[in-house]
Design a protein around this motif. Structure first.
Motif, PDB file in Angstrom:
ATOM      1  N   CYS A   1       0.847  -1.186   0.000  1.00 46.33           N
ATOM      2  CA  CYS A   1       0.000   0.000   0.000  1.00 46.33           C
ATOM      3  C   CYS A   1       0.886   1.240   0.000  1.00 46.33           C
ATOM      4  CB  CYS A   1      -0.913   0.005   1.225  1.00 46.33           C
ATOM      5  SG  CYS A   1      -2.001   1.445   1.314  1.00 46.33           S
ATOM      6  N   LYS A   2       0.511   2.243  -0.784  1.00 47.13           N
ATOM      7  CA  LYS A   2       1.304   3.472  -0.879  1.00 47.13           C
ATOM      8  C   LYS A   2       1.051   4.424   0.289  1.00 47.13           C
ATOM      9  CE  LYS A   2       2.581   1.866  -4.905  1.00 47.13           C
ATOM     10  NZ  LYS A   2       1.758   0.624  -4.937  1.00 47.13           N
ATOM     11  N   TYR A   3       0.019   4.119   1.105  1.00 47.52           N
ATOM     12  CA  TYR A   3      -0.380   5.034   2.171  1.00 47.52           C
ATOM     13  C   TYR A   3      -0.249   4.434   3.563  1.00 47.52           C
ATOM     14  CZ  TYR A   3      -2.262   7.957  -1.528  1.00 47.52           C
ATOM     15  OH  TYR A   3      -2.386   8.755  -2.635  1.00 47.52           O
ATOM     16  N   ASP A   4       0.092   3.166   3.659  1.00 41.65           N
ATOM     17  CA  ASP A   4       0.189   2.488   4.951  1.00 41.65           C
ATOM     18  C   ASP A   4       1.362   1.526   4.888  1.00 41.65           C
ATOM     19  OD1 ASP A   4      -0.055   0.893   7.220  1.00 41.65           O
ATOM     20  OD2 ASP A   4      -2.234   0.736   7.096  1.00 41.65           O
ATOM     21  N   GLN A   5       2.403   1.795   5.649  1.00 40.36           N
ATOM     22  CA  GLN A   5       3.614   0.992   5.559  1.00 40.36           C
ATOM     23  C   GLN A   5       3.438  -0.429   6.079  1.00 40.36           C
ATOM     24  OE1 GLN A   5       6.577   3.061   7.904  1.00 40.36           O
ATOM     25  NE2 GLN A   5       5.978   2.005   9.781  1.00 40.36           N
ATOM     26  N   ASN A   6       2.350  -0.680   6.770  1.00 40.25           N
ATOM     27  CA  ASN A   6       2.109  -2.011   7.330  1.00 40.25           C
ATOM     28  C   ASN A   6       1.185  -2.882   6.476  1.00 40.25           C
ATOM     29  OD1 ASN A   6       3.530  -1.809   9.966  1.00 40.25           O
ATOM     30  ND2 ASN A   6       2.094  -0.127  10.270  1.00 40.25           N
ATOM     31  N   LEU A   7       0.678  -2.347   5.379  1.00 40.96           N
ATOM     32  CA  LEU A   7      -0.349  -3.051   4.614  1.00 40.96           C
ATOM     33  C   LEU A   7       0.189  -3.560   3.272  1.00 40.96           C
ATOM     34  CD1 LEU A   7      -3.343  -3.889   4.456  1.00 40.96           C
ATOM     35  CD2 LEU A   7      -3.793  -1.663   3.380  1.00 40.96           C
ATOM     36  N   LEU A   8      -0.022  -4.852   3.014  1.00 43.02           N
ATOM     37  CA  LEU A   8       0.311  -5.462   1.734  1.00 43.02           C
ATOM     38  C   LEU A   8      -0.891  -6.240   1.224  1.00 43.02           C
ATOM     39  CD1 LEU A   8       3.040  -6.021   3.745  1.00 43.02           C
ATOM     40  CD2 LEU A   8       3.952  -6.654   1.504  1.00 43.02           C
ATOM     41  N   VAL A   9      -0.871  -6.543  -0.074  1.00 46.29           N
ATOM     42  CA  VAL A   9      -1.884  -7.391  -0.674  1.00 46.29           C
ATOM     43  C   VAL A   9      -1.192  -8.516  -1.435  1.00 46.29           C
ATOM     44  CG1 VAL A   9      -2.040  -5.955  -2.767  1.00 46.29           C
ATOM     45  CG2 VAL A   9      -3.958  -7.442  -2.123  1.00 46.29           C
TER      46      VAL A   9
END
Length: 327
Positions: free
Chosen positions: A211-219
């Motif tokens: 995610c470009k807006y949350d360093q902890n979030l991936l998909v």
């Protein structure tokens, strides 16, 4: 020249034909609006050579700027983050190639250390780093400095083919890898033996993105046709699970402009746009290819503009209505 800079653009779709070449990956230039690179292969990447195609787009259409041939299929491409003319591709012969669009004679550098197909290559986006990461069917990830003659480090641990390696856009020296061993792994390039291991799917994982807006979030996207979101602060279960594709998901990309929007392309010939914050997350399905859709990218320059490529020998650039509406 600075990266980014958002400008408006016509939503009219445009297409470019790749005669005899099957598209595997596309990436917009981070510097030049309208410039796009495509990694493509003969004979669906099973045999034959590969071609790096650099395209320019304007209101009149998509035009060939430069092309480079390689003696094996090309599976991925990434632009340099410090030189607008430089790209890196990865190949079926286990090599990486560095190209300069101002030097059409051939690659500036070739790295040949992987023992099998290199399916993924990515250039670090964090400030102060100029590093490349590659993922291979030989089950290893390698770290490269484009100024060095050989790899800096090899990361081992995956027990299957590695399909995707992506740098964090937020955290220096941090990257993710997705594999046929059904795991997503988060690595610190300074501590290569201690990755975070996430058993993300009960199927081969073909793609991942940050995610470009949350360093902890991936998909992650997998052969099970699902997309799953992962919060690194709690990896016991996904934070979202998106279903709708009918065949394996080949590539997924988070939007550079919207925190909760992402796009995915699949062997079901479609590209789908999602907003995981909504009760009904599927925003739109685009079906304009007649073969496996393998490459996908969202422009940093033109809000709502998307590029994709497929095994039907075409590259398409368009602005889906769902992203136009979200703007």
């Amino acid at each position: 020249m600075k990266r980014g800079g958002v400008v408006p653009w016509s939503p009219r779709a445009q297409a470019f034909r790749l005669p005899g070449r099957h598209g595997y990956a596309v990436e917009f230039s981070p510097y030049l609006p309208g410039r796009l690179a495509c990694a493509a292969s003969q004979y669906y990447g099973i045999a034959g050579c590969g071609t790096l195609v650099v395209l320019d787009q304007n209101e009149a259409g998509i035009h060939l700027f430069r092309s480079f041939d390689w003696n094996d299929g090309l599976f991925d491409v990434t632009w340099s983050e410090n030189n607008e003319h430089v790209l890196v591709t990865s190949s079926g012969d286990g090599s990486l190639q560095i190209w300069d669009t101002e030097n059409p004679s051939g690659p500036l550098q070739v790295y040949k250390e992987h023992s099998q197909e290199v399916y993924s290559v990515d250039w670090s986006q964090t400030r102060g780093e100029q590093l490349i990461v590659s993922g291979s069917w030989d089950q290893t990830v390698k770290l490269w400095d484009p100024a060095a003659a050989q790899s800096l480090c090899t990361f081992k641990g995956h027990e299957g083919v590695i399909y995707s390696t992506i740098w964090s856009p937020h955290i220096p020296s941090c990257f993710a890898s997705a594999s046929g061993d059904q795991t997503l792994r988060i690595w610190d390039a300074k501590s290569p033996r201690l990755p975070v291991i996430i058993p993300a799917h009960q199927a081969e994982i073909l793609t991942c993105d940050w995610c470009k807006y949350d360093q902890n979030l991936l998909v992650t996207g997998a052969v099970d046709c699902s997309l799953k979101g992962w919060d690194l602060r709690n990896i016991r279960q996904p934070v979202f699970n998106l279903s709708g594709h009918t065949y394996a998901i080949r590539r997924v990309k988070f939007s550079p402009f919207h925190a909760t929007i992402l796009a995915s392309c699949s062997y079901d010939f479609t590209v789908r746009f999602w907003d995981f914050s909504k009760t009904d997350p599927l925003l739109e399905t685009v079906e304009h290819h007649t073969e496996f859709t393998c490459g996908l990218d969202l422009s940093l320059h033109h809000l709502g503009q998307v590029a994709d490529c497929a095994w039907d020998e075409t590259v398409k650039i368009y602005s889906p209505s769902s992203l136009t509406a979200a703007a």
